[in-house]
Scaffold this active site. Structure first.
Site, mmCIF file in Angstrom:
data_model
loop_
_atom_site.group_PDB
_atom_site.id
_atom_site.type_symbol
_atom_site.label_atom_id
_atom_site.label_comp_id
_atom_site.label_asym_id
_atom_site.label_seq_id
_atom_site.Cartn_x
_atom_site.Cartn_y
_atom_site.Cartn_z
ATOM 1 N N GLU A 269 0.962 -1.147 -0.244
ATOM 2 C CA GLU A 269 -0.199 -0.210 -0.350
ATOM 3 C C GLU A 269 1.052 0.945 -0.067
ATOM 4 O O GLU A 269 1.829 1.440 1.141
ATOM 5 C CB GLU A 269 -0.959 -0.380 1.016
ATOM 6 C CG GLU A 269 -1.935 0.915 1.167
ATOM 7 C CD GLU A 269 -2.122 1.517 3.037
ATOM 8 O OE1 GLU A 269 -1.826 2.572 3.421
ATOM 9 O OE2 GLU A 269 -2.465 1.070 3.321
ATOM 10 N N CYS A 306 -3.098 7.496 5.410
ATOM 11 C CA CYS A 306 -3.290 6.674 3.973
ATOM 12 C C CYS A 306 -4.388 7.095 3.535
ATOM 13 O O CYS A 306 -4.706 7.469 2.102
ATOM 14 C CB CYS A 306 -2.949 5.281 4.294
ATOM 15 S SG CYS A 306 -4.060 4.124 4.606
#
Length: 510
Positions: A269, A306
């Site tokens: 990620e 995020c």
């Protein structure tokens, strides 16, 4: 050492297959507050020792029952909760995160996802078991007996994340998913919170002993140099990697994973700006309220999520002006916050300076950021400049927002088509915006792993239906998620057994 005393002093060693191992070379923590501690620097030799122990453990752990592994996951959760005082104290010191974030959010989320995965594997549906019975009399040729089940792939490397010292780190989602699948784990601890990693490793070690698991099922190698990460990704016995971090660091490790003699899946990620599209009727009806809500989401946790919604796409006009004014005023009233590391704080200042110096964006609000403290910032551009300047779409990790003005719905769709991969995309809409939304959704669902309506994406629910991933550069594998029970499938592969006697089948098929 049991780690149960409220005052926890790290010893700074690696945990390798049940043994605490020191190294002569040390690095030192850089806490937001409190004492500095020394930690052993990881080396390729330590990595090799841990991975070989993991491979040996896999011959046992990979064939344990789901019930036994579920009990193990539950035990890890309990052992972490036993150490809540020590974990909270050291995590607050190292990261600067407030006590409620650690005690009431991070630790319960980590424990709950371990328990969720335990319940999920007990049920067994994730195995996707299939059986085509033999048809010996079928013409023109018989069919053999075919049985299929998902099987664990082997030792997994996990890289702890800087922004979630518990939920995405040592015993976080990647570790929990791999252990649930039946895969031993070697964690590369994040140097931003090595003491937190150590106390969590203490809890995992206690659960290993309590459940009689092979000690090589988990190891923690502290960081200090890039060699540790490189050695982990390139070790021939590692079969997959879980990573949460920067685009540059993740891409470098991804390339290493792909260049191995045996390439392995790299579940990274990497980064996302999580754009929000404010459709006209919603903007007209509640633009100021949405601006205030956006500011709160941008500034939450100093913007160190995020899923931070860094971009708001709005039509030009008075309603858009009201949205921007409300966001500016709310951000201006937000006090500077402590960032997780000196490096993250420096990167935030650099990202702010890049936008401030750009001819393609104008400054709406600029507040000072010094040392490890970050103040919010707000910029504005238009669709033409945004689409022509790729740098405007790069993530700035922190409390920074960019407003992108469009002239109409058609330009909004053009901007959507030009987006890179994202973790999330949000639509703010009223019922009267449905026709525009219906045109946008087919575009946006190809751009992100999660689409939201009338919300802010900074909360990621750990659940069966959650997808936390997306097309590159949001993640390196758009077919998977790093949050939720589906994440277990990353560390499994389907195996077909043809005409196999029951005595030789895995217990999940027999």
């Amino acid at each position: 050492m049991d780690g149960t005393h409220p005052t926890f002093t790290p010893h700074g060693k690696h945990l390798i297959a049940g043994e605490w191992v020191a190294a002569e070379l040390q690095f030192h923590s850089s806490p937001a507050q409190g004492a500095v501690h020394g930690f052993s620097v990881g080396t390729p030799a330590f990595v090799d020792r841990a991975v070989r122990a993991a491979e040996e453990a896999f011959l046992t752990y990979g064939y344990t029952s789901r019930a036994h592994r579920a009990d193990f996951l539950d035990a890890i959760a309990e052992e972490m909760e036993i150490r809540v005082e020590a974990i909270t104290e050291i995590a607050m010191s190292e990261t600067g995160l407030p006590e409620p974030r650690i005690r009431n959010v991070e630790l319960p989320r980590t424990a709950n996802q371990l328990r969720l995965f335990a319940s999920h594997i007990r049920a067994g549906n994730y195995l996707d078991r299939r059986h085509d019975a033999a048809l010996p009399d079928r013409m023109p040729m018989p069919r053999p007996d075919l049985k299929m089940v998902q099987r664990p792939i082997g030792p997994v490397a996990v890289f702890g994340a800087s922004n979630f010292p518990l939920a995405f780190s040592t015993a976080g989602g990647d570790t929990a998913a791999a252990l649930a699948a039946g895969c031993p784990v070697v964690v590369k601890g994040h140097s931003a919170h090595p003491g937190t990693s150590e106390i969590v490793a203490v809890a995992i070690a206690a659960a290993i002993d309590r459940c009689g698991m092979p000690r090589g099922v988990f190891s923690l190698i502290q960081g200090g140099t890039r060699e540790v990460g490189q050695a982990l990704v390139q070790h021939p016995l590692i079969k997959a990697v879980g990573f949460t971090g920067s685009l540059s660091g993740g891409r470098a490790l991804f390339d290493l994973a792909m260049s191995r003699p045996e390439p392995i899946p790299f579940f990274g990620e990497l980064g996302s700006v999580n754009p929000m599209f404010l459709l006209p009727e919603a903007l007209n009806a509640r633009g100021a309220a949405l601006g205030k809500g956006w500011a709160a989401s941008l500034a939450m946790g100093a913007g160190q999520f995020c899923t931070n919604p860094g971009i708001a796409v709005i039509e030009s006009g008075a309603a858009g002006d009201a949205f921007v004014a409300a966001a500016r005023d709310a951000l201006a009233a937000t006090a500077p916050q402590t960032m997780l590391t000196d490096g993250i704080a420096a990167a935030y200042r650099d990202g702010t300076a890049r936008l401030d110096a750009s001819d393609a964006a104008s400054t709406v609000l600029e507040t000072p950021s010094e040392g490890r403290m970050a103040g919010p910032n707000l910029f504005e551009t238009d669709a033409a400049h945004y689409l022509q300047n790729e740098a405007l779409g790069e993530e700035v990790f922190g409390p920074l927002g960019l407003v992108v003005r469009v002239s109409d719905a058609e330009e909004m769709m053009s901007l959507a088509l030009g987006l890179r991969g994202q973790l999330t995309v949000t639509l703010h809409m009223n019922d009267a915006d449905t026709e525009i939304a219906r045109k946008l959704v087919p575009i946006l669902e190809r751009k992100a792993g999660r689409l939201l309506v009338n919300g802010f994406p900074t909360g990621v629910e750990v659940a069966d239906a959650m997808v936390h991933g997306g097309p590159f550069p949001a993640s390196t594998n758009f077919g998977h998620t790093s949050v939720g029970t589906l994440s277990i499938r990353r560390f499994l592969r389907p195996v077909c057994y043809q005409n196999m006697p029951d005595a030789l089948l895995p217990s999940d098929l027999a």
